[in-house]
Design a protein around this motif. Structure first.
Motif, mmCIF file in Angstrom:
data_model
loop_
_atom_site.group_PDB
_atom_site.id
_atom_site.type_symbol
_atom_site.label_atom_id
_atom_site.label_comp_id
_atom_site.label_asym_id
_atom_site.label_seq_id
_atom_site.Cartn_x
_atom_site.Cartn_y
_atom_site.Cartn_z
ATOM 1 N N LYS A 308 -18.386 23.176 29.808
ATOM 2 C CA LYS A 308 -17.467 23.295 28.677
ATOM 3 C C LYS A 308 -16.448 22.159 28.657
ATOM 4 O O LYS A 308 -15.948 21.741 29.703
ATOM 5 C CB LYS A 308 -16.707 24.627 28.743
ATOM 6 C CG LYS A 308 -17.604 25.832 28.510
ATOM 7 C CD LYS A 308 -16.770 27.087 28.396
ATOM 8 C CE LYS A 308 -17.636 28.319 28.400
ATOM 9 N NZ LYS A 308 -18.146 28.629 29.763
ATOM 10 N N LEU B 98 -16.318 35.594 18.280
ATOM 11 C CA LEU B 98 -16.286 34.140 18.123
ATOM 12 C C LEU B 98 -14.856 33.636 18.187
ATOM 13 O O LEU B 98 -13.963 34.210 17.572
ATOM 14 C CB LEU B 98 -16.901 33.739 16.775
ATOM 15 C CG LEU B 98 -18.392 34.010 16.590
ATOM 16 C CD1 LEU B 98 -18.818 33.640 15.181
ATOM 17 C CD2 LEU B 98 -19.217 33.241 17.618
ATOM 18 N N TRP B 101 -12.671 27.018 17.889
ATOM 19 C CA TRP B 101 -12.260 25.941 18.807
ATOM 20 C C TRP B 101 -11.643 24.780 18.042
ATOM 21 O O TRP B 101 -10.930 23.969 18.605
ATOM 22 C CB TRP B 101 -13.410 25.488 19.708
ATOM 23 C CG TRP B 101 -14.603 24.879 19.045
ATOM 24 C CD1 TRP B 101 -15.745 25.529 18.681
ATOM 25 C CD2 TRP B 101 -14.790 23.509 18.694
ATOM 26 N NE1 TRP B 101 -16.624 24.638 18.112
ATOM 27 C CE2 TRP B 101 -16.071 23.396 18.113
ATOM 28 C CE3 TRP B 101 -14.009 22.350 18.819
ATOM 29 C CZ2 TRP B 101 -16.578 22.188 17.634
ATOM 30 C CZ3 TRP B 101 -14.505 21.152 18.347
ATOM 31 C CH2 TRP B 101 -15.785 21.075 17.760
ATOM 32 N N ARG B 113 -14.497 25.857 13.121
ATOM 33 C CA ARG B 113 -15.659 25.734 13.995
ATOM 34 C C ARG B 113 -15.493 26.723 15.143
ATOM 35 O O ARG B 113 -14.425 26.803 15.736
ATOM 36 C CB ARG B 113 -15.784 24.305 14.515
ATOM 37 C CG ARG B 113 -15.982 23.339 13.380
ATOM 38 C CD ARG B 113 -16.241 21.935 13.816
ATOM 39 N NE ARG B 113 -16.372 21.106 12.631
ATOM 40 C CZ ARG B 113 -17.496 20.982 11.927
ATOM 41 N NH1 ARG B 113 -18.585 21.608 12.325
ATOM 42 N NH2 ARG B 113 -17.532 20.244 10.844
ATOM 43 N N THR B 114 -16.539 27.452 15.437
ATOM 44 C CA THR B 114 -16.399 28.565 16.376
ATOM 45 C C THR B 114 -17.370 28.436 17.541
ATOM 46 O O THR B 114 -18.354 27.695 17.473
ATOM 47 C CB THR B 114 -16.661 29.916 15.679
ATOM 48 O OG1 THR B 114 -18.044 29.993 15.319
ATOM 49 C CG2 THR B 114 -15.805 30.065 14.435
ATOM 50 N N THR B 115 -17.072 29.188 18.578
ATOM 51 C CA THR B 115 -17.925 29.240 19.762
ATOM 52 C C THR B 115 -17.888 30.682 20.273
ATOM 53 O O THR B 115 -16.877 31.356 20.110
ATOM 54 C CB THR B 115 -17.419 28.232 20.824
ATOM 55 O OG1 THR B 115 -18.319 28.236 21.929
ATOM 56 C CG2 THR B 115 -16.020 28.564 21.308
ATOM 57 N N ALA B 119 -20.102 33.507 26.602
ATOM 58 C CA ALA B 119 -21.368 32.773 26.485
ATOM 59 C C ALA B 119 -22.529 33.651 26.918
ATOM 60 O O ALA B 119 -22.442 34.348 27.924
ATOM 61 C CB ALA B 119 -21.314 31.519 27.350
ATOM 62 N N ALA B 131 -22.693 30.180 17.349
ATOM 63 C CA ALA B 131 -21.516 29.610 16.713
ATOM 64 C C ALA B 131 -21.748 29.497 15.208
ATOM 65 O O ALA B 131 -22.828 29.154 14.755
ATOM 66 C CB ALA B 131 -21.250 28.236 17.315
ATOM 67 N N VAL B 478 -15.321 24.823 24.752
ATOM 68 C CA VAL B 478 -16.582 24.835 23.994
ATOM 69 C C VAL B 478 -17.618 24.040 24.774
ATOM 70 O O VAL B 478 -17.313 22.996 25.356
ATOM 71 C CB VAL B 478 -16.361 24.295 22.561
ATOM 72 C CG1 VAL B 478 -15.766 22.903 22.559
ATOM 73 C CG2 VAL B 478 -17.659 24.313 21.756
ATOM 74 N N GLU B 482 -22.960 22.558 22.625
ATOM 75 C CA GLU B 482 -22.663 22.950 21.240
ATOM 76 C C GLU B 482 -22.140 21.765 20.448
ATOM 77 O O GLU B 482 -22.390 21.651 19.251
ATOM 78 C CB GLU B 482 -21.629 24.080 21.210
ATOM 79 C CG GLU B 482 -22.147 25.415 21.730
ATOM 80 C CD GLU B 482 -21.046 26.478 21.750
ATOM 81 O OE1 GLU B 482 -20.510 26.785 20.670
ATOM 82 O OE2 GLU B 482 -20.729 26.977 22.837
#
Lengths: 398, 499, 103
Positions: A308, B98, B101, B113-115, B119, B131, B478, B482
């Motif tokens: 990350k 979500l 980020w 924008r998402t993550t 995970a 995402a 993130v 991605e």
């Protein structure tokens, strides 16, 4: 009016700090002004490189090697203060064609005395076990080092103060004091400051400050994004970059460019750099830049795909049209000196720049000829190039 | 020109109004916007609606929560049923699990924008485990806040928790993180935390409040404006009496004791500025959890990243400036809940309703008087429960300030005194305080205070210092994998950024 | 991991989920977070800090502080307070086993 100094350094970034420090070592009285706090501009938003491997053969390489000596000798006792790390650099080629170019560069560099060693497939994997299976080979540069640039600037300011220098924060320059043509000091909200020599060490803002003194110094900003990962156990042991990095450094192309530069840090994070864009002082986060950095990094170190990113930052690298810094006296405005425009190499070059400039300020002949860096070397076509830049930046931190 | 990277790909969700957060403010904003006729997309880090305030057990396990231990549960049930109805009618697209980020402005709108929050673990609701990118011309940010912390020797030991973390543990898990608790800090929030522990079967050895009851006297008029708060107070008084919970004012924890886990706390009485009164020290043994709360810190990274104007609220927190419709200084960007000033769930709901309505271009609500009373009450509360000005005196040079990077108070004082690092940003550069996993969310306020002070005297941090600490170009971690999908060269012209 | 005491273990065994923590099998009530599953089984620390090797567990409890990071089913650095404990999950911490049970 405060008492006059021999030298008035404008800007407490790494270049100004080094100049101030070495000026005190020459026995000069020094005052340092900054518009904010020490190391709050580009010095705080770069990677802290001291690189030999990416330098153009010629004056830039000469200055680099001189500066490296200053880091290792004059500043040896302070290495710990700024986390000096001789981690070494590795350039990696993943295509036959780039491997061939790399070999050509290596032999040219060897001719100039650069310590470079070829790494074959196995040697590369021994040095960097997590490198992509596609990497064909590389070159190892043992002289490449790294420092924590904010600590360099802050400690050099502190050491200069210990040697008698005065530091004034929150003092943006609003104008120059003149005696006829001669520059005799500056005005700021914190008062007027007079000096025998005023040194412009304002990095990306150097063009603006020069314009305030009526001279043109074409220093332009080039934006660079750097991404930082979560802290990890050691996975990347050197500063690892791709062969095309060398081509981009010297490029004047305005478009977004990036080549993978991946390196581990003592804190466990991995730095992923670096894009280069000519977008003025645009602070907008660029998704294109982030995407490009991510793709390049994963192609070099595939394990990064699952890692990350926890932050990114960007800075504005000051550069001149010929990609050499301006260092020295400005004959067009007697009393005004410049040390700026070091582009992505300012940290590495700061120590040498400061020492050479201090020699010149003290009336000595500098160890290295500064003629290639003369501030007035640019033709008329560049006059005014930097004055279009008005917006100042607040960059993120490493 | 809007960069190609701002347009949603095939994972994109287009909406009239995007809402971030599904707590009291976010739920209210989503419901209000949907009922005003807008197509709404709600992004929430949680796996089900409710936020921190109405956090409840997973609905797969407890389908119909009874709201025990909650306040305003009837409001939640009402908002939730309207939320579910709007979802069923296709007016709300709900994207749980979500985290945003990055939020970006583009001409006439916003991109989120998402993550995935977790995970590899798909949220159970509607499978939005990948995402998604949300694009909307108007955005309501309701990201809430978290417990504000002041460091104290030993606070990094396991068993020392945020007061809100203890409450979240109880609400979300129907269990307790320990057996014997001390709750300390300042503010009315300490009361429901302690009450929740006691009602769940834990033993509360003491609640330590750094300010005093008499601090309330100048603010009684404001309190009287919100009668519901008095009822809540009476309820806690009765729970405290029933469980014999000592409530000690002008008292603080001066040290958390233990080697590898909390075993006790050292406490002391303090004067009106937070100076320890000699001879008042006392040790509580056999403590396994100590909860700390010094008010709340609003989550400001998203408003800051979009350029919203900020100010300092009465509690010293950095908050967003809004107009009477909850619109920020950025056109089309609305803020509701803690990010406009910590004021509790009732106010957050009112702000959410106003923001959602305005963002959907609905008819303005006439709740401004009630909101005004709630705000007056919140300001009074902040003034009665200040951060004690002398809190830095509780630290020793080796007290950890930044938990992530293990940066001590002594290192921070050295950077300030020797290297001129007077703001949180410079301190971060020089000491790494705030540069670790949490990116200064936990230590940012304390670090900013330490930077402004001299010797061991602190000072209230400035807007600039707090904003420098709260600016986080990545609002959530993130995966680099991605990011590789962002703006493939094929779909964007790299030369568009020429000067 | 730092095992301290039993706070409130799950009440009934039949609806419990089973997870493995550093090789040790634990049960948790369904719907609990991994952090809660660990804490209710008396494990209060499962991460060592990078610099000083100090134990860490839950702190903020709501995903803000990242103190409770743990490896879940081969994915490192997950926030234990946010991951729901599921049957068969493999949890791996970084806090040394030999520190367990010391207070």
């Amino acid at each position: 009016m405060t008492p006059a100094s021999d030298v008035l350094v404008i800007g407490a970034g790494v270049i100004g700090a080094a100049t101030a420090y070495f000026a005190t070592q020459q026995g000069l009285t020094v005052t340092v002004l900054d518009k904010g706090l020490p190391a709050s501009g580009t010095s705080s938003s770069c990677e802290g490189n001291i690189l030999v491997s990416d330098k153009e053969l010629g004056p830039e390489l000469e200055l680099t090697r001189y500066s490296l000596g200053v880091w290792h000798n004059d500043l040896a006792e302070y290495k710990k203060l700024w986390e000096f790390e001789a981690k070494g650099g590795i350039i990696v080629a993943s295509r036959e064609s780039s491997l061939a170019s790399l070999h050509r560069v290596m032999s040219a560099q060897s001719g100039y005395g650069v310590d470079v060693e070829e790494l074959d497939r196995e040697a590369l994997r021994e040095a960097e076990p997590h490198i992509s299976p596609e990497a064909l080979g590389g070159a190892s540069y043992r002289e490449d080092c790294q420092v924590q640039p904010m600590l360099v600037a802050a400690h050099l300011v502190r050491l200069a103060r210990q040697a008698g220098a005065r530091f004034v924060a929150d003092a943006p320059v609003t104008g120059f004091l003149r005696d006829g043509d001669r520059v005799t000091g500056v005005s700021s909200p914190r008062g007027d400051f007079s000096a025998g020599a005023v040194v412009n060490c304002t990095g990306t803002w150097a063009g603006e400050l020069a314009a305030m003194a009526g001279v043109s110094v074409p220093v332009l900003p080039r934006r660079g994004f750097v991404m930082v990962t979560e802290p990890l156990p050691p996975m990347v042991h050197h500063k690892v970059y791709a062969a095309e990095y060398i081509d981009n450094v010297g490029s004047s192309d305005a478009g977004l460019q990036a080549s993978p530069v991946v390196e581990g840090t003592p804190s466990g994070t991995i730095l992923i750099g670096s894009t280069r864009e000519r977008v003025g002082f645009d602070r907008t986060v660029s998704t294109e830049a982030l995407g490009l950095l991510a793709r390049n990094a994963v192609s070099l170190f595939p394990f990064l795909e699952r890692i990350k990113a926890i932050r990114h930052y960007h800075g504005f690298r000051p550069y001149c049209p010929d990609h050499l810094p301006v260092i020295g006296h400005d004959d067009r405005a007697p009393g005004l000196w410049h040390a700026a425009g070091h582009e992505g190499a300012g940290i590495g070059l700061s120590a040498g720049t400061g020492k050479l400039l201090a020699q010149a300020l003290a009336g000595q002949s500098p160890d290295l000829d500064l003629t290639p860096f003369a501030p007035a070397r640019f033709g008329e076509e560049f006059s005014g190039a930097s004055t279009t830049v008005t917006e100042h930046t607040e960059e993120a931190t490493a | 020109m809007s960069p190609a990277g701002n347009r949603p790909g095939n994972d994109g969700v287009n909406a009239d109004v995007a809402v971030v957060g599904a707590g009291p403010a976010g739920l209210a904003a989503a419901v209000a916007a949907a009922e005003a006729g807008a197509a709404v997309a709600v992004v929430d880090a949680g796996s089900q609606p409710g936020g921190q305030f109405w956090r409840h057990r997973p609905e797969t396990i407890v389908p119909e929560p009874d709201g025990r231990g909650h306040h305003g549960w009837r409001t939640y049930v009402d908002l939730r049923s309207r939320f579910d109805a709007a979802r069923a009618a296709g007016r709300i697209t709900y994207l749980p699990g979500l985290q945003v980020w990055m939020a970006q402005n583009y001409d006439g709108g916003f991109t989120l924008r998402t993550t995935p929050t977790v995970a590899g673990v798909p949220p159970r609701d509607n499978g939005s485990s990948v995402a998604r990118t949300v694009v909307a011309p108007r955005l309501v940010l309701c990201p809430g806040g978290y417990d504000r912390q002041l460091p104290v020797p030993g606070w990094e030991l396991p068993g020392a928790m945020a007061a809100g973390g203890i409450q979240a543990f109880i609400k979300g898990n129907a269990a307790l993180p320990g057996k014997r608790f001390v709750i300390a800090g300042t503010g009315p929030f300490l009361l429901p935390v302690a009450a929740g522990v006691a009602e769940a079967g834990g033993q509360v050895l003491a609640v330590l409040e750094s300010s005093s009851g008499s601090a309330w006297l100048p603010h009684l008029r404001a309190a009287a404006g919100v009668p519901g708060k008095a009822l809540e107070g009476a309820e806690y008084a009765s729970i405290f009496a029933r469980h014999r919970i000592p409530y000690r004012q002008r008292s603080i924890v001066t040290e958390v004791l233990g080697t590898n886990h909390v075993t006790g706390v050292r406490t002391a009485k303090v004067d009106s500025v937070g100076r320890v009164r000699p001879g008042t020290e006392r040790i509580y043994q056999g403590v396994d959890v100590v909860g700390f709360g010094w008010g709340f810190t609003p989550q400001m990274e998203l408003p800051l990243s979009l350029g919203a104007e900020t100010r300092l609220d009465a509690d010293g927190s950095l908050v967003g400036v809004v107009d009477e419709h909850q619109q920020s200084s950025v056109r089309g960007l609305y803020l509701a809940g803690e990010v406009t000033g910590v004021g509790g769930a009732s106010l957050a709901v009112l702000e959410g309703l106003a923001a959602g309505t305005a963002a959907a271009r609905g008819r303005a609500l006439s709740s401004s008087k009630t909101m005004w009373r709630h705000r007056k009450f919140a300001q009074a509360m902040h003034k009665a429960h200040p951060i004690p000005p002398s809190w830095q005196e509780w630290l020793t040079p080796d007290t950890a300030v930044c938990r992530c990077e293990e940066v001590t108070a002594g290192q921070i004082a050295d950077a300030r005194d020797l290297l001129d690092a007077r703001d949180a940003r410079s301190l971060k550069s020089f000491t790494r305080a705030g540069m670790g996993w949490c990116q200064g969310r936990v230590c940012g306020f304390a670090t900013a205070c330490l930077g402004e002070g001299t010797g061991n005297q602190g000072a209230a941090p400035s807007v600039g210092s707090l904003a420098g600490s709260a600016k986080r170009p990545l609002a959530a971690p993130v995966a680099i994998g991605e990011l590789t999908a962002l703006a493939e060269p094929a779909e964007t012209n790299l030369q568009t950024k020429k000067n | 991991m730092n095992a301290h005491h039993n706070a409130s273990p799950p009440s009934s065994a039949e609806d419990a989920v089973t997870l493995t923590v550093d090789g040790r099998v634990l049960t948790a009530a369904p719907g609990q977070s991994v952090g809660a599953a660990l804490a209710t089984n008396g494990i209060t620390a499962w991460r060592s800090t990078r610099k000083n090797g100090r134990p860490r567990g839950l702190f903020c409890g709501i995903g803000v502080c990242f103190d409770c990071l743990v490896e879940v089913d081969d994915v490192p650095n997950q926030r234990a307070c946010l991951v729901e404990a599921c049957d068969g999950m493999q949890i791996i911490g970084t806090y040394p086993q030999n520190e367990r049970g010391q207070a």
